[in-house]
Design an enzyme around this catalytic site. Structure first.
Site, mmCIF file in Angstrom:
data_model
loop_
_atom_site.group_PDB
_atom_site.id
_atom_site.type_symbol
_atom_site.label_atom_id
_atom_site.label_comp_id
_atom_site.label_asym_id
_atom_site.label_seq_id
_atom_site.Cartn_x
_atom_site.Cartn_y
_atom_site.Cartn_z
ATOM 1 C CB SER A 10 -0.899 -0.038 1.277
ATOM 2 O OG SER A 10 -0.043 -0.141 2.421
ATOM 3 N N GLY A 42 -5.094 -1.381 5.875
ATOM 4 C CA GLY A 42 -5.319 -2.212 7.174
ATOM 5 C C GLY A 42 -6.473 -2.175 7.878
ATOM 6 C CB CYS A 71 0.794 -5.791 1.472
ATOM 7 S SG CYS A 71 -0.711 -5.248 2.542
ATOM 8 C CG ASN A 72 2.138 -9.033 7.127
ATOM 9 O OD1 ASN A 72 2.618 -9.910 7.418
ATOM 10 N ND2 ASN A 72 3.303 -7.771 6.937
ATOM 11 C CB CYS A 177 1.918 -4.266 9.727
ATOM 12 S SG CYS A 177 1.717 -2.825 8.195
HETATM 13 N N1 DGL Z 1 2.106 -2.493 4.846
HETATM 14 C C1 DGL Z 1 0.934 -3.289 4.742
HETATM 15 C C2 DGL Z 1 0.801 -4.618 5.572
HETATM 16 O O1 DGL Z 1 1.872 -5.286 5.715
HETATM 17 C C3 DGL Z 1 -0.361 -2.385 5.079
HETATM 18 C C4 DGL Z 1 -0.333 -1.260 5.765
HETATM 19 C C5 DGL Z 1 -1.582 -0.492 5.674
HETATM 20 O O2 DGL Z 1 -1.820 0.152 4.417
HETATM 21 O O3 DGL Z 1 -2.489 -0.107 6.565
HETATM 22 O O4 DGL Z 1 -0.227 -5.107 6.222
#
Ligand code: DGL
Length: 215
Positions: A10, A42, A71-72, A177
Site C-alpha cells: 500500500s 489495514g 503486505c501482510n 505489517c
Molecule cells: N504494509 C501493509 C501490511 O503489511 C499494510 C499497511 C496499511 O496500508 O495499513 O499489512
C-alpha cells in the site's frame, strides 16, 4: 536477460522489503509499486482491497517474472484468490506466528498487525495450526501504518503498547505489517532485552530464491 521482480504494498512498508530484495539479488531489476493514495489498507474490507489491488497487480504482472506482495494485509486476505486470477507467481508475506511460537520460552508472543490482518481467516488458521497453547497478544497498532506513512510516528506511539506486551510476558514480538519494519529499532529499544523482535525480510528472500529457481 535480467529477472524482473515486482514488489507491491500500500505504501512505504514494501520499500523496506524491496531494499532487502535488491541487496539479495543484485543482478535483478526490482520494480516497486505502491498504492499510497489509498493507504491505510489495514482497515479496509477484503472486497475493497481486491477492487484496489487487482488492476495494479494485473498491470505489474505484465512487466515482471514474479511479484512479491510485501503486505501482510493483502496476503492474509487475498493471496489465494489472486493466485487464481494472475498467471505470474506470487510470493506473499504473512505473520510469523509459526517461528514466534517455536521461539517463545515464556509461552507468550505479541503480534503487531493491522485490524484487517488480525481478523482474516488466514491469521486465525496460523494461530490454530502453530500456536495452540501459546498466548497471543495483539497490541492495538491500528493507527501505526498511517502514522508511519505520514512520518508522524515517534517513540510515544509505540512505548505504551510494546511496554504492555512485554509486561504481559511476551518474549517474541512479530512485526506483521511491513510498515512496522521502519520502526523496528524503536520497538527493539522499548522491548530491550525482554523480547526479541522478528520480521520476515530474510524469509521472503529465501522463498524468492526458491521460486526463481523454478521459473
Ligand atoms: N504494509 C501493509 C501490511 O503489511 C499494510 C499497511 C496499511 O496500508 O495499513 O499489512
Amino acid at each position: 536477460m535480467k529477472i524482473k521482480i515486482g514488489v507491491f504494498d500500500s505504501g512505504v512498508g514494501g520499500e523496506s522489503v524491496a531494499n532487502a530484495i535488491t541487496k539479495a539479488f543484485p543482478g535483478s531489476e526490482v520494480l516497486y509499486v505502491s498504492d499510497s493514495k489509498n493507504i491505510p489498507y489495514g482497515n479496509k474490507s477484503p472486497e475493497k482491497l481486491h477492487e484496489l489491488v487487482l488492476p495494479i497487480l494485473n498491470k505489474l504482472s505484465k512487466q515482471c517474472d514474479v511479484i512479491v506482495i510485501a503486505c501482510n494485509t493483502v496476503t492474509t486476505t487475498l493471496i489465494s484468490r489472486l493466485r487464481t486470477e494472475l498467471t505470474v507467481p506470487l510470493v506473499g508475506i504473512e505473520p510469523m506466528v509459526k517461528p514466534a511460537a517455536a521461539l517463545t520460552k515464556s509461552g507468550v508472543i505479541a503480534v503487531c498487525a493491522t485490524p484487517t490482518t488480525l481478523s482474516s481467516n488466514r491469521y486465525h488458521e496460523l494461530k490454530k495450526t502453530y500456536a495452540e497453547g501459546v498466548t497471543v497478544i495483539e497490541p492495538d497498532c491500528s493507527d501505526w501504518s498511517y502514522l508511519i506513512e505520514s512520518k508522524q510516528i515517534d517513540r510515544s506511539h509505540v512505548q505504551d503498547r510494546i511496554e504492555k506486551a512485554c509486561q504481559a510476558g511476551a518474549d517474541v514480538i512479530v512485526l506483521a505489517c511491513t510498515h512496522y519494519h521502519w520502526i523496528e529499532d524503536i520497538i527493539k529499544e522499548v522491548a530491550d532485552d525482554r523480547a526479541m523482535v522478528i520480521q520476515p525480510e530474510e524469509a521472503v528472500v529465501q522463498r524468492l530464491k526458491h521460486v526463481l529457481t523454478d521459473l
